[in-house]
Design a protein around this motif. Structure first.
Motif, PDB file in Angstrom:
ATOM      1  N   ALA A 155      40.403  79.432  -3.854  1.00 37.56           N
ATOM      2  CA  ALA A 155      41.791  79.823  -3.626  1.00 37.56           C
ATOM      3  C   ALA A 155      42.668  79.259  -4.735  1.00 37.56           C
ATOM      4  CB  ALA A 155      42.278  79.318  -2.265  1.00 37.56           C
ATOM      5  N   GLY A 156      43.692  80.010  -5.077  1.00 41.08           N
ATOM      6  CA  GLY A 156      44.625  79.534  -6.095  1.00 41.08           C
ATOM      7  C   GLY A 156      45.469  80.670  -6.633  1.00 41.08           C
ATOM      8  N   GLU A 157      46.389  80.293  -7.494  1.00 40.95           N
ATOM      9  CA  GLU A 157      47.305  81.288  -8.056  1.00 40.95           C
ATOM     10  C   GLU A 157      46.618  82.076  -9.172  1.00 40.95           C
ATOM     11  OE1 GLU A 157      50.267  78.544  -9.287  1.00 40.95           O
ATOM     12  OE2 GLU A 157      50.733  77.956  -7.239  1.00 40.95           O
ATOM     13  N   VAL A 162      46.880  73.655  -1.042  1.00 38.84           N
ATOM     14  CA  VAL A 162      46.081  72.497  -0.614  1.00 38.84           C
ATOM     15  C   VAL A 162      46.113  72.368   0.915  1.00 38.84           C
ATOM     16  CG1 VAL A 162      45.786  69.992  -0.780  1.00 38.84           C
ATOM     17  CG2 VAL A 162      46.483  71.301  -2.804  1.00 38.84           C
ATOM     18  N   GLY A 163      47.313  72.553   1.504  1.00 37.17           N
ATOM     19  CA  GLY A 163      47.460  72.388   2.955  1.00 37.17           C
ATOM     20  C   GLY A 163      46.660  73.410   3.751  1.00 37.17           C
ATOM     21  N   THR A 164      46.647  74.659   3.303  1.00 36.35           N
ATOM     22  CA  THR A 164      45.834  75.651   4.018  1.00 36.35           C
ATOM     23  C   THR A 164      44.354  75.369   3.799  1.00 36.35           C
ATOM     24  OG1 THR A 164      46.140  77.210   2.178  1.00 36.35           O
ATOM     25  CG2 THR A 164      47.544  77.525   4.112  1.00 36.35           C
ATOM     26  N   ALA A 165      44.016  74.808   2.635  1.00 36.51           N
ATOM     27  CA  ALA A 165      42.610  74.455   2.391  1.00 36.51           C
ATOM     28  C   ALA A 165      42.158  73.348   3.352  1.00 36.51           C
ATOM     29  CB  ALA A 165      42.412  74.021   0.945  1.00 36.51           C
ATOM     30  N   PRO A 222      36.496  74.800   0.790  1.00 37.61           N
ATOM     31  CA  PRO A 222      37.434  75.408  -0.141  1.00 37.61           C
ATOM     32  C   PRO A 222      37.435  74.728  -1.516  1.00 37.61           C
ATOM     33  CG  PRO A 222      38.607  74.142   1.529  1.00 37.61           C
ATOM     34  CD  PRO A 222      37.156  74.091   1.894  1.00 37.61           C
ATOM     35  N   VAL A 223      37.529  75.549  -2.536  1.00 36.47           N
ATOM     36  CA  VAL A 223      37.672  75.072  -3.914  1.00 36.47           C
ATOM     37  C   VAL A 223      39.005  75.628  -4.396  1.00 36.47           C
ATOM     38  CG1 VAL A 223      36.677  75.060  -6.233  1.00 36.47           C
ATOM     39  CG2 VAL A 223      35.176  75.282  -4.221  1.00 36.47           C
ATOM     40  N   VAL A 224      39.989  74.756  -4.546  1.00 37.76           N
ATOM     41  CA  VAL A 224      41.312  75.261  -4.923  1.00 37.76           C
ATOM     42  C   VAL A 224      41.570  74.997  -6.400  1.00 37.76           C
ATOM     43  CG1 VAL A 224      42.178  74.913  -2.579  1.00 37.76           C
ATOM     44  CG2 VAL A 224      42.635  73.177  -4.310  1.00 37.76           C
ATOM     45  N   GLU A 225      42.265  75.938  -6.992  1.00 34.89           N
ATOM     46  CA  GLU A 225      42.634  75.760  -8.396  1.00 34.89           C
ATOM     47  C   GLU A 225      44.118  75.459  -8.488  1.00 34.89           C
ATOM     48  OE1 GLU A 225      41.206  78.450 -11.598  1.00 34.89           O
ATOM     49  OE2 GLU A 225      43.316  78.727 -12.127  1.00 34.89           O
ATOM     50  N   ILE A 226      44.432  74.344  -9.145  1.00 43.00           N
ATOM     51  CA  ILE A 226      45.814  74.051  -9.517  1.00 43.00           C
ATOM     52  C   ILE A 226      45.940  74.572 -10.948  1.00 43.00           C
ATOM     53  CG2 ILE A 226      47.534  72.244  -9.899  1.00 43.00           C
ATOM     54  CD1 ILE A 226      46.741  72.518  -6.936  1.00 43.00           C
ATOM     55  N   MET A 231      36.351  66.436   4.932  1.00 42.43           N
ATOM     56  CA  MET A 231      37.179  67.235   4.014  1.00 42.43           C
ATOM     57  C   MET A 231      36.373  67.633   2.777  1.00 42.43           C
ATOM     58  SD  MET A 231      40.319  68.118   4.559  1.00 42.43           S
ATOM     59  CE  MET A 231      40.110  68.468   6.303  1.00 42.43           C
ATOM     60  N   PRO A 232      35.435  68.549   2.937  1.00 37.24           N
ATOM     61  CA  PRO A 232      34.632  68.963   1.780  1.00 37.24           C
ATOM     62  C   PRO A 232      35.430  69.939   0.915  1.00 37.24           C
ATOM     63  CG  PRO A 232      33.947  70.185   3.724  1.00 37.24           C
ATOM     64  CD  PRO A 232      35.068  69.284   4.162  1.00 37.24           C
ATOM     65  N   MET A 233      36.334  69.393   0.131  1.00 38.67           N
ATOM     66  CA  MET A 233      37.240  70.236  -0.647  1.00 38.67           C
ATOM     67  C   MET A 233      37.165  69.826  -2.113  1.00 38.67           C
ATOM     68  SD  MET A 233      41.406  70.364  -0.466  1.00 38.67           S
ATOM     69  CE  MET A 233      41.413  70.460   1.296  1.00 38.67           C
ATOM     70  N   VAL A 234      37.270  70.806  -2.992  1.00 37.95           N
ATOM     71  CA  VAL A 234      37.349  70.499  -4.421  1.00 37.95           C
ATOM     72  C   VAL A 234      38.705  70.974  -4.925  1.00 37.95           C
ATOM     73  CG1 VAL A 234      36.386  70.938  -6.717  1.00 37.95           C
ATOM     74  CG2 VAL A 234      34.856  70.684  -4.743  1.00 37.95           C
ATOM     75  N   ILE A 235      39.390  70.093  -5.637  1.00 43.37           N
ATOM     76  CA  ILE A 235      40.678  70.446  -6.233  1.00 43.37           C
ATOM     77  C   ILE A 235      40.482  70.458  -7.743  1.00 43.37           C
ATOM     78  CG2 ILE A 235      43.110  69.778  -6.474  1.00 43.37           C
ATOM     79  CD1 ILE A 235      42.691  68.288  -3.718  1.00 43.37           C
ATOM     80  N   ARG A 236      40.406  71.664  -8.280  1.00 37.97           N
ATOM     81  CA  ARG A 236      40.175  71.823  -9.730  1.00 37.97           C
ATOM     82  C   ARG A 236      41.506  71.760 -10.467  1.00 37.97           C
ATOM     83  NH1 ARG A 236      38.942  77.059 -10.636  1.00 37.97           N
ATOM     84  NH2 ARG A 236      38.998  76.385 -12.792  1.00 37.97           N
ATOM     85  N   ILE A 237      41.566  70.930 -11.497  1.00 40.05           N
ATOM     86  CA  ILE A 237      42.806  70.809 -12.276  1.00 40.05           C
ATOM     87  C   ILE A 237      42.482  70.829 -13.774  1.00 40.05           C
ATOM     88  CG2 ILE A 237      44.922  69.489 -12.641  1.00 40.05           C
ATOM     89  CD1 ILE A 237      44.351  67.963 -10.048  1.00 40.05           C
ATOM     90  N   PRO A 238      42.915  71.883 -14.487  1.00 42.75           N
ATOM     91  CA  PRO A 238      42.822  71.827 -15.948  1.00 42.75           C
ATOM     92  C   PRO A 238      43.810  70.770 -16.431  1.00 42.75           C
ATOM     93  CG  PRO A 238      43.357  74.051 -15.155  1.00 42.75           C
ATOM     94  CD  PRO A 238      43.531  73.118 -14.010  1.00 42.75           C
ATOM     95  N   TYR A 239      43.340  69.818 -17.265  1.00 46.24           N
ATOM     96  CA  TYR A 239      44.235  68.708 -17.606  1.00 46.24           C
ATOM     97  C   TYR A 239      44.154  68.344 -19.084  1.00 46.24           C
ATOM     98  CZ  TYR A 239      40.636  65.010 -17.932  1.00 46.24           C
ATOM     99  OH  TYR A 239      39.583  64.218 -18.321  1.00 46.24           O
ATOM    100  N   GLY A 240      45.134  67.561 -19.504  1.00 49.49           N
ATOM    101  CA  GLY A 240      45.153  67.016 -20.852  1.00 49.49           C
ATOM    102  C   GLY A 240      45.918  67.886 -21.836  1.00 49.49           C
TER     103      GLY A 240
END
Lengths: 365, 325
Positions: free
Chosen positions: B28-30, B65-68, B78-82, B112-121
């Protein structure tokens, strides 16, 4: 009354008189109503005992439900077997109707644990951060949808989610986001808002310039206002909204117009921000008194029934007081062990460090 | 069986494999559906797995994140993309007050088996809020696990390991390395997720880095070798928990350490590593742990980001300083 709509659904007046409504009717029996009366009386007794336990130093804090019994009992009694509740921290009467062992609710406020009762699958954890649970409820409802538990021909195969929240929560970003997500995915979730007129000291006018139920339209789902102190009307509107959700017709918003007769919590002093006259006026709308009057007039209950009920409530109160002794504190060892589901080497190191520290006392003893 | 892939493509393949392996895995994500995400990490996945498994979300990070959280409670993974590092903060409340704590506060009844993916840097010439390194906040939060990959092979495997974890994992993706290519071995047994990797063996000094800085440190090690200095380069990979075993074994040998990260210095990952090494190896070390990091300013405008970011030259300066001690 500010924020009260002339469209507010009411089926039982504060004087205890049944009235008709064009769109909603109470589908239950007089026997059901007697049951609701019992639920409300027991919930109030539980609440009274919990408040007293806080005064005696047995609980750190207590948020009373006093005055909101009809909102909670009326909605909880419209739930079916697969439905799931996401509560705030004040849904004590809902918990009771669902059969949660009530001493376990006290554990959270006593500081024994952070709220880990049996039936957590059905009646989810209490939520202290205002409004966070509305997103969890919406996500859970999306999951029900993906699991095919919505809109089946056999109603027994369907389920929905109730997200309880208050009037103050209506200002939170998370709550508004949950409305957006629920509408976009047509999720089977009902937002049950108990507008008890105050968010601690702040009156509803500070949260909303329009009656709260009107907001739902802007998000794209129906909203209705119901007399939150009328258990018949709450039950009827809940049944309607819950059935819609189970049938796959999407979210709905119910504003239960009620009043927090007590303090926000045992740490609060309502005399600082509201007039006695106002509280007195609401006392005239008491949910238990009006149902008692109605059932008495119907001949469904009499003095003997009511005094038996009173005796039952007293016994129940005593059992709640006694139950405090059965609560056990979470240990630091458990605190270390429950941070992660999987083993964490780094944390295990700290757990052993603390165990070693404790052991130094044993050696000296 | 192996193939040369970009880090971005390796993530895509890892996600695809996770979606195939477990019907409870959801993304899930934008913009992750039709568009495949702004970095195309989820490209073609919605077409293959459908709109109920690769979900385009309304534009609200807390909502995502909250719905995840609710989906995880319902038994999904859920694997959410920020979309970008700097956009995680509207979802920060849900991450630290809910995702991180639910297991502990229910004594393990709720997972809470959740992954929050964040492209960073940084280092990609982006406008503000698109170049940040927020890992410190998450490492500081009990209940979260935090990992970051630096190579396509790690990207492919670590995303799958994160998804199969029963704990919430903040998965940091080094966006300036998305297009770096490398061999992905699909059949070899992968390294455990919570283990650091020694990428280059050396004897004079240990350089500890992660994510986008790993490449920079390997370049520095190359240069140092030309000057006759032997650097050991360790990719931390896991920031919470930190793999102390691998780190202390290396520094016990080299007796000198430098930590390199893009994130601001104060109370960053480098601070924790320095404190720990000084506690465990106080009598072994020849010089104090040095840090080469972003400065304690907001991330600067992109025209001057190269001055803010640790560079090969700044790393070499630190190497010189450490050896001169």
């Amino acid at each position: 009354m500010q924020g009260q709509s002339d469209k507010m659904v009411q089926l039982l007046t504060p004087e205890g008189v049944r009235v008709e409504h064009d769109d909603f009717e109470f589908t239950g029996t007089t026997e059901d109503l007697t049951g609701f009366l019992r639920d409300m009386v027991m919930a109030r007794r539980f609440d009274t005992e919990a408040t007293a336990l806080q005064r005696h130093g047995e609980l750190g804090l207590w948020p009373p439900v006093l005055g909101q019994e009809a909102s909670q009992v009326g909605s909880a009694r419209a739930l079916l077997g697969h439905d799931v509740v996401f509560p705030t921290y004040r849904e004590h009467a809902v918990a009771m109707c669902l059969g949660v062992p009530m001493s376990q609710i006290l554990g959270l406020f006593r500081g024994c644990d952070a709220g880990e009762w049996e039936m957590l699958e059905r009646f989810r954890n209490y939520q202290i951060i205002i409004g966070s649970q509305t997103l969890h409820a919406t996500g859970y409802a999306m999951g029900l949808q993906y699991d095919g538990m919505v809109g089946n021909p056999d109603p027994a195969d369907n389920a929905m989610v109730v997200a309880y929240h208050g009037d103050g929560a209506s200002s939170q970003g998370d709550v508004n986001e949950s409305y957006v997500f629920a509408a976009s995915y047509n999720a089977p979730v009902v937002f049950f808002c108990q507008n008890n007129q105050y968010a601690i000291s702040e009156p509803i006018a500070l949260q909303s310039r329009i009656p709260l139920f009107q907001r739902a339209q802007g998000f794209g789902f129906p909203g209705i206002q119901v007399d939150g102190n009328d258990v018949l009307a709450v039950h009827a509107t809940s049944e309607w909204a819950f059935n819609r959700a189970r049938n796959g017709e999407g979210p709905a918003f119910i504003e239960a117009f009620t009043y927090r007769m007590g303090a926000h919590t045992t740490s609060d002093d309502p005399s600082k921000y509201r007039r006695d006259a106002e509280t007195e006026e609401w006392r005239g709308r008491d949910p238990i008194a009006r149902l008692t009057t109605y059932l008495r007039n119907e001949g469904a209950v009499d003095d003997a029934f009511l005094s038996a009920l009173d005796a039952e409530a007293k016994d129940y109160g005593a059992s709640i007081r006694a139950s405090i002794a059965t609560l056990t504190d979470k240990t630091m060892d458990e605190q270390f062990r429950t941070v992660y589901a999987e083993e964490s080497v780094a944390l295990e190191e700290q757990r052993r460090e603390y165990a070693d520290y404790l052991a130094t006392f044993e050696e000296n003893a | 069986m192996s193939e040369t892939l970009t880090l971005a493509k390796a993530l895509n393949r890892g996600l695809r494999r996770a979606l195939q392996a477990d019907p409870k895995v959801l993304l899930a994500g934008e913009d992750i559906g039709k568009l495949g995400g702004v970095f195309r990490i989820t490209e073609n996945l919605q077409a293959e797995f459908g709109e109920n498994r690769v979900i385009d979300s309304p534009l609200a990070e807390s909502g995502i994140v909250g719905t995840a959280v609710g989906l995880a409670m319902r038994g999904y993974r859920p694997v959410v993309e920020i979309q970008f590092d700097g956009f995680v903060f509207p979802g920060f409340d849900q991450i630290v007050t809910q995702v991180a704590k639910l297991h502990a506060r229910t004594s393990g009844r709720v997972k809470m088996p959740m992954v929050i993916r964040i492209p960073y840097g940084g280092g990609v010439g982006a406008i503000e809020h698109h170049s940040e390194s927020p890992e410190g906040y998450f490492v500081h939060t009990p209940g979260l696990k935090v990992v970051t990959c630096s190579s396509p092979n790690d990207a492919y495997w670590m995303i799958q390991q994160a998804i199969s974890s029963d704990d919430p994992v903040v998965f940091l993706e080094p966006k300036r390395r998305y297009h770096a290519k490398g061999q992905v071995n699909f059949s070899a047994r992968p390294q455990p997720m919570h283990q650091a990797g020694v990428l280059r063996h050396g004897t004079d000094l240990t350089v500890l880095a992660y994510g986008p800085m790993v490449r920079t440190c390997l370049d520095a090690a190359e240069l140092a070798a030309e000057e006759g200095v032997s650097l050991e380069v360790i990719d931390l990979r896991t920031l919470s928990p930190i793999d102390w075993v691998t780190i202390t074994a290396s520094v016990r040998r080299t007796r000198r350490a430098i930590v390199v990260h893009e994130a601001q210095r104060t109370l960053g990952v480098g601070a924790e590593i320095a404190a720990r090494l000084h506690k465990d190896l106080f009598y072994v070390m020849e010089s104090p742990v040095l840090r080469v990091t972003g400065y304690d300013t907001p991330y600067p405008p992109s025209k001057i980001e190269d001055e803010f970011l640790p560079s090969v030259d700044r790393i070499m300066d630190a190497v010189d300083a450490s050896l001169a001690y």
